[in-house]
Design an enzyme around this catalytic site. Structure first.
Site, mmCIF file in Angstrom:
data_model
loop_
_atom_site.group_PDB
_atom_site.id
_atom_site.type_symbol
_atom_site.label_atom_id
_atom_site.label_comp_id
_atom_site.label_asym_id
_atom_site.label_seq_id
_atom_site.Cartn_x
_atom_site.Cartn_y
_atom_site.Cartn_z
ATOM 1 N N HIS A 65 0.824 -1.213 0.000
ATOM 2 C CA HIS A 65 0.000 0.000 0.000
ATOM 3 C C HIS A 65 0.855 1.258 0.000
ATOM 4 O O HIS A 65 2.053 1.211 0.286
ATOM 5 C CB HIS A 65 -0.975 0.024 1.185
ATOM 6 C CG HIS A 65 -0.344 -0.030 2.545
ATOM 7 N ND1 HIS A 65 -0.209 -1.189 3.270
ATOM 8 C CD2 HIS A 65 0.177 0.953 3.329
ATOM 9 C CE1 HIS A 65 0.370 -0.918 4.433
ATOM 10 N NE2 HIS A 65 0.627 0.376 4.494
ATOM 11 N N HIS B 202 4.051 6.993 3.931
ATOM 12 C CA HIS B 202 4.969 5.865 3.725
ATOM 13 C C HIS B 202 4.517 4.977 2.579
ATOM 14 O O HIS B 202 3.369 5.042 2.144
ATOM 15 C CB HIS B 202 5.144 5.030 5.004
ATOM 16 C CG HIS B 202 3.906 4.324 5.504
ATOM 17 N ND1 HIS B 202 3.046 4.877 6.424
ATOM 18 C CD2 HIS B 202 3.403 3.105 5.220
ATOM 19 C CE1 HIS B 202 2.066 4.020 6.683
ATOM 20 N NE2 HIS B 202 2.252 2.936 5.958
ATOM 21 N N GLU C 51 7.615 0.752 5.002
ATOM 22 C CA GLU C 51 7.120 -0.281 5.901
ATOM 23 C C GLU C 51 7.291 -1.632 5.219
ATOM 24 O O GLU C 51 7.055 -1.753 4.015
ATOM 25 C CB GLU C 51 5.626 -0.006 6.161
ATOM 26 C CG GLU C 51 4.912 -1.023 7.039
ATOM 27 C CD GLU C 51 3.411 -0.704 7.203
ATOM 28 O OE1 GLU C 51 2.859 0.081 6.384
ATOM 29 O OE2 GLU C 51 2.807 -1.235 8.142
HETATM 30 CO CO CO Z 1 1.042 1.212 6.317
#
Ligand code: CO
Length: 137
Positions: free
Chosen positions: A7, A78, A128
């Site tokens: 994502h 992020h 991440e």
């Molecule tokens: Co995230």
């Protein structure tokens, strides 16, 4: 091994307004909200195959997203890479000198195990790593 772009996360000051934008104006499929208490973050996910958009908002007005929004009106927060073996990716990257924001993977949204690479290790981008839980494919 990193296998997918899981994502892209956007920090938003008004979560309801942003959900409305992505659902109604952009027509994305809304997957629901989830509070990630370990990260003091409220999240909202949208499917945009083969990836997702994650809206992130401070949980109870505090935490890392609150700090981010003190300095900016909102923005891309992020990227998240999906991995099929987070422990070996962390070990491999640590051996190359990458720094992480926690000592090890933590519980993230959807029961995934997640860890953040320090932005100073990635030219200012917060990345991440996420290993999906076994029960959710
Ligand atoms: Co995230």
């Amino acid at each position: 091994m990193i296998t997918a772009l899981d994502h892209i996360a956007i920090a938003v000051p008004d979560l309801e307004k942003a959900i409305e934008r992505f659902m109604t104006d952009f027509g994305l499929s809304f997957d629901g909200t989830e509070d990630v208490t370990s990260a003091k973050t409220k999240t909202a996910f949208f499917s945009l195959p083969p990836t997702h958009i994650e809206l992130v908002h401070p949980l109870n007005g505090e935490g890392p997203i609150a700090k981010y929004l003190e300095k900016r009106p909102g923005g891309i927060h992020h990227l998240c890479f999906q991995t099929d073996d987070i422990d070996s990716d962390v070990a491999r990257l640590q051996a190359k000198g990458y720094e992480f924001l926690s000592d090890g993977p933590m519980p993230g949204a959807h029961d995934a195990r997640v860890i953040f690479i320090h932005p100073k290790s990635c030219d200012g981008v917060l990345i991440e790593l996420s290993q999906p839980s076994e029960s959710v494919s």
